[in-house]
Design an enzyme around this catalytic site. Structure first.
Site, mmCIF file in Angstrom:
data_model
loop_
_atom_site.group_PDB
_atom_site.id
_atom_site.type_symbol
_atom_site.label_atom_id
_atom_site.label_comp_id
_atom_site.label_asym_id
_atom_site.label_seq_id
_atom_site.Cartn_x
_atom_site.Cartn_y
_atom_site.Cartn_z
ATOM 1 C CD GLU A 338 -3.088 -0.632 2.387
ATOM 2 O OE1 GLU A 338 -4.019 -1.144 2.529
ATOM 3 O OE2 GLU A 338 -2.918 0.307 3.437
ATOM 4 C CB CYS A 339 0.609 4.284 0.075
ATOM 5 S SG CYS A 339 0.911 6.226 -0.098
ATOM 6 C CB ALA A 340 5.042 3.386 2.028
ATOM 7 C CG LEU A 342 3.023 1.251 -6.070
ATOM 8 C CD1 LEU A 342 1.503 1.676 -6.079
ATOM 9 C CD2 LEU A 342 3.804 2.285 -6.875
ATOM 10 C CB SER A 428 -3.326 -0.321 -4.539
ATOM 11 O OG SER A 428 -3.937 0.970 -4.553
#
Length: 461
Positions: A338-340, A342, A428
């Site tokens: 998630e986010c970081a 990714l 994502s």
């Protein structure tokens, strides 16, 4: 459960400092305090956790649904041991909620959560540049919504004894008790950067000293007995504590799942680990800044949010772990980012080599992407089948350019497909709260078992 909600008329009034100070001051009195935060924010609960000595937990109706707010609150208040009092820090202004066409105004606001918890509200008012007009402000907040019980006010950034006297005199006419007045103290300022406060885990000793000092200031400036009396005035809650074991069924095997932690990956909800364990997994924390290999026997990996852009050089220098992560993904083991996460799985972040699991280059951006999302799964993955609807949020200042033909993870408009799904990898920018969609933990653990069995079969052959 004695409880209260710390709110403010707007952002930047000092409610995080006051809430953290209250938690620290009450803890110093020998009370067990359960800390909570309205909304999706990961950073404030870190400071709450330092002050209370137990994890800060989020309460967000958008992410988990209204029906889970009281149960999740009780889970935090009673686990691992029952608390004497709970302090819930609000988000933005008291009545500011989710800006989304699918919900009514004020949904997921501090006032909304206070109503779901039947909790009194303690309003933190920035007293700087105000005198008698503060009475009109407080009167408006006290009467705007009859369903919200405003039980008291704490003035923040008060300039002098005379200033405090003027504010107290003005508020006496509004009929709302003043429970404290905190002076301006720039030395207690908590440093910020591009996404808000610097996480407590990164500041280490400095953060602990700040939390301790906040507790001392609040203890000296606030009537703690009155605060406790207000918290104890909350009526009983007609709800049972949330139980992760009731949300998922354990697998027969016990796959080992590594979860990224440490200063670079501080964004995560406590309920994620609890759901993974309830689904039968053994969860082991790995710090990508320090650990050179994944734990032996790792069958799956979860890399949540944080600030890899701040630690990019150190993360890149840990070549052995980067290679281990790439090999795990190549083996078909489930990986969720998630986010970081990714960014860490990408080919490069601001030109610095990362794990290379995704053929994507990522970089910092001047644009802040922030907001709630009602998303639908585009592709079958280790988290969800295509068509599954979830609610999440985005919060980042980076971008990733997808390669041509890449399978997307989520879609929330005809023009917006986001994230990447390939094999057993799901990456994502969308942050999810698995308590709102517990099937994701169940599906991920089951995928880890399946992949582990396949690997054992291949090794045997």
């Amino acid at each position: 459960m004695a409880r209260l909600v710390v709110a403010a008329p707007s952002s930047n009034a000092g409610k995080t400092s006051v809430a953290t100070g209250l938690i620290a001051a009450l803890t110093a009195r020998g009370l067990t305090v359960s800390p909570h935060k309205v909304g999706p924010d990961y950073i404030d609960p870190g400071y709450h956790g330092l002050a209370a000595g137990r994890p800060g937990r989020n309460l967000d109706p958008w992410l988990v649904g209204e029906e889970r707010i009281a149960p999740l609150f009780l889970r935090g208040a009673l686990h691992p041991r029952p608390a004497d009092v709970a302090v819930v820090e609000g988000v933005m202004g008291l009545f500011d909620g989710a800006s989304h066409p699918s919900v009514e105004p004020g949904f997921a606001s501090t006032a909304h959560v206070a109503g779901l918890l039947r909790a009194p509200v303690l309003l933190v008012v920035d007293g700087s540049s105000q005198a008698r007009s503060v009475a009109a402000l407080v009167h408006g907040f006290a009467t705007f919504d009859p369903g919200v019980r405003l039980g008291g006010v704490i003035f923040n950034r008060v300039g002098s004894d005379r200033h405090e006297a003027i504010l107290r005199e003005a508020l006496a006419a509004a009929g709302v008790p003043v429970l404290g007045a905190v002076r301006r103290m720039e030395q207690l300022h908590t440093p910020s950067r591009h996404l808000g406060l610097i996480p407590a885990a990164e500041r280490s000793d400095d953060a602990l000293a700040t939390v301790r000092r906040l507790g001392e200031v609040v203890a000296a400036s606030v009537d703690l007995d009155a605060v406790l009396a207000l918290a104890r005035s909350a009526p009983p809650l007609d709800a049972a504590p949330w139980d992760p074991a009731a949300e998922v069924a354990p697998v027969r095997d016990r796959p080992r799942i590594a979860v990224a932690g440490g200063p670079a990956f501080t964004f995560g909800y406590a309920e994620h680990t609890e759901l993974l364990e309830a689904a039968g997994a053994e969860v082991v924390v790995v710090d990508p800044l320090r650990d050179e290999t994944l734990p032996e026997g790792t069958a799956g990996l979860v890399v949540g949010g944080g600030f890899p852009e701040v630690h990019a050089t150190e993360l890149s220098a840990n070549e052995s772990l980067r290679a281990d992560v790439a090999a795990l993904a190549a083996s078909g083991a489930p990986v969720v980012a998630e986010c970081a996460g990714l960014l860490y799985l990408s080919r490069a972040l601001d030109g610095v080599p990362m794990c290379g699991v995704l053929d994507v280059a990522t970089a910092m951006s001047p644009r802040l992407t922030l907001g709630y999302r009602a998303a639908e799964a585009v592709t079958d993955s280790v988290l969800a089948v295509a068509g599954t609807r979830v609610r999440g949020h985005e919060f980042h200042r980076t971008h990733a350019d997808p390669p041509a033909g890449a399978a997307g993870a989520w879609q929330w408009s005809a023009a917006t497909t986001e994230g990447f799904v390939g094999g057993s990898v799901h990456a994502s920018y969308l942050h999810l709260h698995w308590a709102g969609s517990p099937f994701m933990a169940q599906r991920f653990v089951a995928a880890c078992v399946t992949a582990e069995r396949s690997e054992n079969i291949r090794a045997h052959r």
